[in-house]
Design a protein around this motif. Structure first.
Motif, short mmCIF file in Angstrom:
data_model
loop_
_atom_site.label_atom_id
_atom_site.label_comp_id
_atom_site.label_asym_id
_atom_site.label_seq_id
_atom_site.Cartn_x
_atom_site.Cartn_y
_atom_site.Cartn_z
N LEU A 115 0.54 -1.28 0.09
CA LEU A 115 -0.37 -0.30 0.42
C LEU A 115 0.88 1.20 0.06
CD1 LEU A 115 -3.64 0.47 0.02
CD2 LEU A 115 -2.87 0.63 2.59
N MET A 116 2.03 1.20 0.96
CA MET A 116 2.57 2.57 1.03
C MET A 116 3.31 1.93 -0.63
SD MET A 116 6.68 2.80 1.34
CE MET A 116 7.01 1.31 1.78
N VAL A 117 4.02 1.89 -1.21
CA VAL A 117 4.20 1.94 -2.59
C VAL A 117 3.23 2.28 -3.68
CG1 VAL A 117 4.36 0.50 -4.75
CG2 VAL A 117 6.01 -0.01 -2.35
N PHE A 118 1.95 1.63 -3.76
CA PHE A 118 1.02 2.36 -3.91
C PHE A 118 1.00 4.14 -3.65
CE2 PHE A 118 -2.15 -0.81 -5.96
CZ PHE A 118 -2.76 0.23 -6.84
N ARG A 119 1.26 3.57 -2.73
CA ARG A 119 0.86 5.52 -2.81
C ARG A 119 2.69 6.31 -3.20
NH1 ARG A 119 2.88 7.83 1.90
NH2 ARG A 119 2.59 5.57 3.46
N THR A 120 3.21 5.81 -3.11
CA THR A 120 4.59 6.80 -3.03
C THR A 120 4.99 6.65 -4.93
OG1 THR A 120 5.89 4.64 -2.70
CG2 THR A 120 5.47 6.48 -1.27
N THR A 121 4.41 5.49 -5.46
CA THR A 121 4.73 5.61 -6.53
C THR A 121 3.08 5.99 -7.75
OG1 THR A 121 3.83 3.43 -7.02
CG2 THR A 121 5.70 3.77 -7.03
N GLY A 122 2.91 7.15 -6.42
CA GLY A 122 1.93 8.23 -7.50
C GLY A 122 -0.20 8.08 -7.02
N GLY A 123 -0.29 6.95 -6.74
CA GLY A 123 -1.86 6.34 -6.79
C GLY A 123 -2.57 7.31 -6.39
N THR A 124 -3.78 6.75 -6.67
CA THR A 124 -5.12 8.80 -6.21
C THR A 124 -5.32 7.79 -4.45
OG1 THR A 124 -7.30 7.45 -7.50
CG2 THR A 124 -5.40 9.43 -8.15
N LYS A 125 -5.97 8.72 -4.49
CA LYS A 125 -6.67 8.10 -2.95
C LYS A 125 -8.26 7.88 -2.91
CE LYS A 125 -9.89 10.47 0.75
NZ LYS A 125 -11.19 10.15 0.03
N ASN A 126 -8.35 7.18 -4.58
CA ASN A 126 -9.36 6.77 -5.14
C ASN A 126 -9.00 5.05 -5.36
OD1 ASN A 126 -12.19 4.74 -5.94
ND2 ASN A 126 -11.65 5.24 -7.78
N ASP A 127 -7.90 4.99 -5.37
CA ASP A 127 -7.20 3.71 -6.11
C ASP A 127 -6.29 3.20 -4.77
OD1 ASP A 127 -7.13 4.70 -8.85
OD2 ASP A 127 -5.18 5.99 -9.06
N LEU A 128 -6.10 4.10 -3.67
CA LEU A 128 -5.50 3.23 -2.43
C LEU A 128 -6.83 3.16 -1.76
CD1 LEU A 128 -3.88 6.62 -1.48
CD2 LEU A 128 -2.78 3.92 -1.68
N GLU A 129 -7.82 2.77 -2.16
CA GLU A 129 -9.77 2.52 -1.70
C GLU A 129 -9.14 1.21 -2.48
OE1 GLU A 129 -12.45 5.18 -1.11
OE2 GLU A 129 -11.75 6.62 0.39
N ILE A 130 -8.90 0.88 -3.59
CA ILE A 130 -9.31 -0.11 -4.08
C ILE A 130 -8.55 -1.00 -3.80
CG2 ILE A 130 -8.83 -1.01 -6.18
CD1 ILE A 130 -10.20 1.75 -7.85
N ALA A 131 -7.36 -0.57 -3.28
CA ALA A 131 -6.20 -1.46 -3.06
C ALA A 131 -6.22 -2.08 -2.32
CB ALA A 131 -4.98 -0.70 -3.34
N GLN A 132 -7.61 -1.20 -1.21
CA GLN A 132 -7.71 -1.66 0.24
C GLN A 132 -8.48 -2.62 0.48
OE1 GLN A 132 -7.09 0.83 3.53
NE2 GLN A 132 -6.56 2.47 2.65
N ASN A 133 -8.76 -3.33 -0.58
CA ASN A 133 -10.14 -3.91 -0.41
C ASN A 133 -9.71 -5.58 -0.85
OD1 ASN A 133 -13.08 -5.62 -0.83
ND2 ASN A 133 -13.25 -3.72 -3.46
N GLY A 134 -10.25 -5.43 0.59
CA GLY A 134 -9.35 -7.41 0.64
C GLY A 134 -8.63 -7.62 1.69
N ALA A 135 -6.76 -5.82 1.67
CA ALA A 135 -5.86 -6.33 2.06
C ALA A 135 -6.20 -6.98 3.28
CB ALA A 135 -5.82 -4.29 1.63
N ARG A 136 -4.55 -7.68 3.27
CA ARG A 136 -4.36 -8.07 4.89
C ARG A 136 -3.86 -7.00 5.70
NH1 ARG A 136 -4.97 -12.96 6.31
NH2 ARG A 136 -6.71 -14.06 5.23
N LEU A 137 -4.62 -5.60 6.67
CA LEU A 137 -3.77 -4.55 6.84
C LEU A 137 -4.83 -5.07 8.73
CD1 LEU A 137 -4.91 -2.47 4.21
CD2 LEU A 137 -2.76 -2.86 4.80
N VAL A 138 -3.66 -3.79 9.21
CA VAL A 138 -4.30 -4.19 10.59
C VAL A 138 -5.32 -3.90 10.98
CG1 VAL A 138 -3.13 -3.71 13.07
CG2 VAL A 138 -1.51 -4.78 11.41
N LYS A 139 -5.51 -2.07 10.66
CA LYS A 139 -6.09 -1.64 10.32
C LYS A 139 -6.58 -1.26 8.77
CE LYS A 139 -6.79 1.72 14.36
NZ LYS A 139 -6.08 2.53 14.16
N THR A 140 -8.12 -0.92 8.68
CA THR A 140 -8.82 -0.67 6.88
C THR A 140 -9.62 0.75 7.54
OG1 THR A 140 -8.89 -3.18 6.43
CG2 THR A 140 -9.79 -1.23 5.18
#
Ligand code: HEM
Length: 577
Positions: A115-140
Motif C-alpha cells: 500500500l505504501m508503494v502504491f501511494r509513493t508511486t503516485g496512486g490517487t485516494k480512490n486507487d488506495l481505497e481500491i487497493a485496500q479492498n480485501g487487503a491484509r492490514l491491521v486497520k482498514t
C-alpha cells in the motif's frame, strides 16, 4: 563513646568511583546482551536516548550499518526490539525464526508495504481505497468498501503466473535477443577481421546493456520511439525515489517528485499508445494470449495494466505500478549481474571454467540452450554466491495480532524486519574451519558447488504453507487467480545441521506468499546474460587500474541488489569466432 568513621559515599576516592562506574557499565552491557527476552516477553530492547523517535534516525541514515551494529551488540539474540517513531520494530537474526515468520503470512503482513508503494508511486485516494479492498492490514480505512475482492492478493498471483512457464521463457528470449543486438551494435564484427581493444569501466558497460535489454523485453520497442531517455531516467528515479519513501517534503526537495511525475506522464502515454495500437489493429497477432508485441511488450505488462483497469484503478495508478515494476527489475537484478561478471573476469581460473561450462551449452556459434546454462554447477554457484554476498533484502512485515513464536512475544501493529544480509554473512553458518576462502565477507566462487536444489524446494514449500495460511479466512479468489504449482524436486533425506542452516539463511528473495516472483527471470537474465557476453566479447582486467582503485566491494548505501562500490577498468574487444 567515640564513633569510628564508617565508609561513606563521600569518602570514596575518585578512582574507586570510576572503577565502579566501569563495572556497572559492563554489567549493564552484559545483561542486555545476554537477556533473551524483555520482561514483557518481547525480544530484548536496544537502549535508546531520544524518546519516541528512538533509533529512527540511525535506521534511515544507514540501515545496513545500524543493523550490523545492533547484531554485534546482541550476538546471541535471535531477535531484538528497536524503537522507531513511537513503534516497536523487531529485527530477526535467527534463520529458523525468519522461516516461521515467512510461513505465517496471515499474521506477518506485507500488504501495508504494498500500500505504501502504491501511494509513493503516485496512486490517487480512490486507487488506495481500491487497493485496500480485501487487503491484509491491521486497520482498514473506514471509507473502504469491502466486497470480498482481495485485489492485492489477486495481483500477486497474476504476477507469479505471468513470470513462470511459457511467459518466463518468452521474457528470457526477448531479453537475450536484445542483449545480443546491443552487444553487436556496440562492438560490431570488424570488417578486416582484427577487432580493436577498447578501454572502459565494466560496471558501466553491464549497467547500460542490461538496462536496455530488460526494459525492451518487458515494455516493448515502441516506448523508445517517444522516450529514448528511459534507460537514464530509471537510474535517476532509483537514486531519488528513496527520498519520496522517506517522505521528504516536495517543497524543500522538488527533484524526486519531478522525476517521478516525468515517469508517470510517459507511462500514461505508453499505455494509451498500446491500447490505440490494439484498437487500430496495428498489433500483428490478434491472439489475445500472445506473449509479446512491440506496444505492450511482454504479456505481463499488458495483463498488469488490464488487471488494474478492471478494478477501476486510475491511469495514474496504473502508470505508477508500471514504474514500480521497471524499477524492481532494474534496481535489484542489474547490480547482482555486475557483481557476478566482475568476479568472473577478476579470476582467470573461474573465467576458464565458466568458458568450458558455457561451451557445453552452445547450440551454435553464438546461441545457447538456456535451460542448460542455468543448471551448470559453477555458473549456478557464482550466481548464488553473488546473491549471498551482494544483496541486502529487508523483508518488512507488520504484526496483525499479538502472537508468540520461537519463545518471543510479537505485539500487534509492531513492525518486523528480517535483515537478510546479516543471515548471509553469519560466520557460524558460512565459515568452514581451516578454509580461509570460506570467510563470509569474501566472495568464494565455489561456495555453492553442491547445488541449490534444496534452497528452491524449501522456498516453494514455505510459499505453499504461507499461501494456505494467507487464503484461510480471506475472501475467496476467482479460479484464474489461483497460483499454479511450480515443479521442484522435494527435499529428500535428512540434511546435516550445517546444510539446513545454510538453506534457511540465504534470503535475497524474501519468502512466504510474497517471495520474489521475478527470481527465475533474474537467474536467467544474469546467467544467460553472462554466457551471452562471454561468447561475444573478450574482457581483460587492466592490472595497473585494479591496483589504483582496488577490487570492487558491495556498496552498502542501498537495500536490495548492491552495486559495486568502484569502477572495474577493463580492455574489451569483439571475440573472433
Ligand atoms: C537479484 C534480483 C532480485 C532480488 C534480490 C529481488 C528481491 C526481492 C525481494 C526481497 C522481494 C520482497 C519479498 C518479501 O519480502 O517477501 C521481491 C518481491 C518482488 N520481486 Fe524481486 N528481486 C529481484 C529481481 C526481480 C525481477 C527481475 C523481477 C521481475 C521480473 C522481480 C519482481 C518482483 C515482484 C513482482 C515482487 C513482489 C512479489 C509479490 O508481492 O507478489 N524481482 N523481490
Amino acid at each position: 563513646m567515640e564513633l569510628k568513621p564508617t565508609l561513606s559515599l563521600y569518602t570514596v576516592s575518585p578512582p574507586i568511583w570510576l572503577l565502579a562506574g566501569i563495572l556497572l557499565f559492563f554489567a549493564w552491557r552484559w545483561s542486555i546482551r545476554h537477556h533473551k527476552v524483555s520482561s514483557n516477553g518481547e525480544p530484548p530492547l536496544v537502549p535508546y536516548l531520544i524518546p519516541w523517535l528512538g533509533h529512527g534516525f540511525s535506521l534511515i541514515n544507514d540501515i545496513n550499518g545500524f543493523v550490523e551494529w545492533v547484531r554485534s551488540s546482541f550476538p546471541s539474540s535471535g531477535a531484538v526490539t528497536v524503537q522507531v517513531a513511537g513503534r516497536h520494530l523487531y529485527l530477526i537474526f535467527d534463520a529458523k525464526l525468519a522461516s516461521q515468520i515467512y510461513r505465517r503470512s496471515d499474521n506477518f503482513l506485507f500488504d501495508p508495504f504494498n500500500l505504501m508503494v502504491f501511494r509513493t508511486t503516485g496512486g490517487t485516494k480512490n486507487d488506495l481505497e481500491i487497493a485496500q479492498n480485501g487487503a491484509r492490514l491491521v486497520k482498514t480505512d473506514p471509507n473502504v468498501v469491502v466486497d470480498g475482492t482481495h485485489f492485492m492478493h489477486g495481483f500477486h498471483i497474476m504476477t507469479k503466473n505471468h513470470l513462470s512457464g511459457e511467459f518466463l521463457e518468452e521474457l528470457t528470449r526477448r531479453f537475450i535477443e536484445t542483449l545480443c543486438k546491443e552487444i553487436d551494435r556496440n562492438f560490431p564484427i570488424s570488417k578486416n577481421g582484427k577487432p580493436e581493444w577498447r578501454t572502459m569501466d565494466l560496471c558501466h558497460l553491464i549497467k547500460s546493456l542490461w538496462t536496455h535489454a530488460s526494459i525492451e523485453a518487458l515494455m516493448g520497442t515502441n516506448i523508445y520511439t517517444f522516450w529514448p531517455e528511459i534507460d537514464d531516467w530509471i537510474w535517476e528515479f532509483d537514486s531519488t525515489f528513496p527520498m519520496i519513501i522517506a517522505q521528504y517534503p516536495s517543497l524543500l526537495f522538488p527533484k524526486p517528485y519531478k522525476v517521478r511525475e516525468e515517469g508517470i506522464r510517459k507511462l500514461i502515454d505508453w499505455e494509451r499508445m498500446a491500447r490505440e495500437a490494439e484498437e487500430e489493429g496495428k498489433i500483428k497477432s490478434d491472439d489475445p494470449n500472445r506473449l509479446w508485441d512491440p506496444y505492450w511488450g511482454h504479456a505481463y505488462s499488458r495483463e498488469a495494466s488490464k488487471f488494474y483497469a478492471k478494478f477501476g484503478v486510475s491511469e495514474r495508478g496504473r502508470a505508477g505500478n508500471k514504474m514500480g515494476i521497471i524499477w524492481g527489475i532494474a534496481a535489484n537484478a542489474i547490480p547482482v549481474a555486475m557483481q557476478v561478471i566482475n568476479q568472473t573476469v577478476l579470476n582467470p581460473t573461474t573465467l576458464e571454467e565458466l568458458h568450458s561450462e558455457i561451451s557445453r551449452c552452445q547450440t551454435g556459434p553464438l546461441s545457447l540452450d538456456m535451460g542448460k546454462v542455468t543448471t551448470q554447477p559453477k555458473l549456478k554457484s557464482m550466481f548464488l554466491e553473488a546473491l549471498r554476498w551482494a544483496t541486502a533484502s529487508p523483508s518488512p512485515r507488520v504484526v496483525r495480532e499479538d502472537c508468540e513464536i520461537g519463545g518471543y512475544r510479537f505485539k500487534s501493529n509492531s513492525m518486523v524486519m528480517i535483515p537478510a544480509r546479516i543471515l548471509q554473512l553469519e560466520p557460524a553458518t558460512w565459515e568452514i574451519p581451516g578454509n580461509e576462502q570460506s570467510k563470509p565477507d569474501l566472495f568464494w566462487p565455489e561456495r555453492f558447488l553442491d547445488g541449490d536444489q534444496e534452497h528452491e524446494a524449501h522456498r516453494v514449500d514455505e510459499n505453499i504453507e504461507a499461501e494456505a495460511n494467507h487464503i484461510a479466512g480471506a475472501p475467496s479468489s476467482p479460479e484464474e487467480l489461483k497460483p499454479r504449482r511450480v515443479q521442484v524436486e522435494p527435499i529428500s533425506g535428512p540434511k546435516s545441521k550445517d546444510i539446513q542452516r545454510r538453506i534457511l539463511s540465504l534470503r535475497p528473495f524474501g519468502g512466504g506468499t510474497t517471495i520474489c516472483s521475478g527470481r527465475h527471470f533474474a537467474t536467467n537474465e544474469i546467467l544467460g546474460g553472462l554466457a551471452t557476453l562471454l561468447l561475444r566479447l573478450e574482457i581483460e582486467v587492466i592490472d595497473e587500474e585494479l591496483i589504483k582503485h582496488g577490487v570492487p566491494q558491495p556498496d552498502l548505501r542501498k537495500q536490495g541488489g548492491l552495486f559495486p562500490d568502484r569502477p572495474l577498468m577493463v580492455r574489451v574487444r569483439r571475440r573472433m569466432s
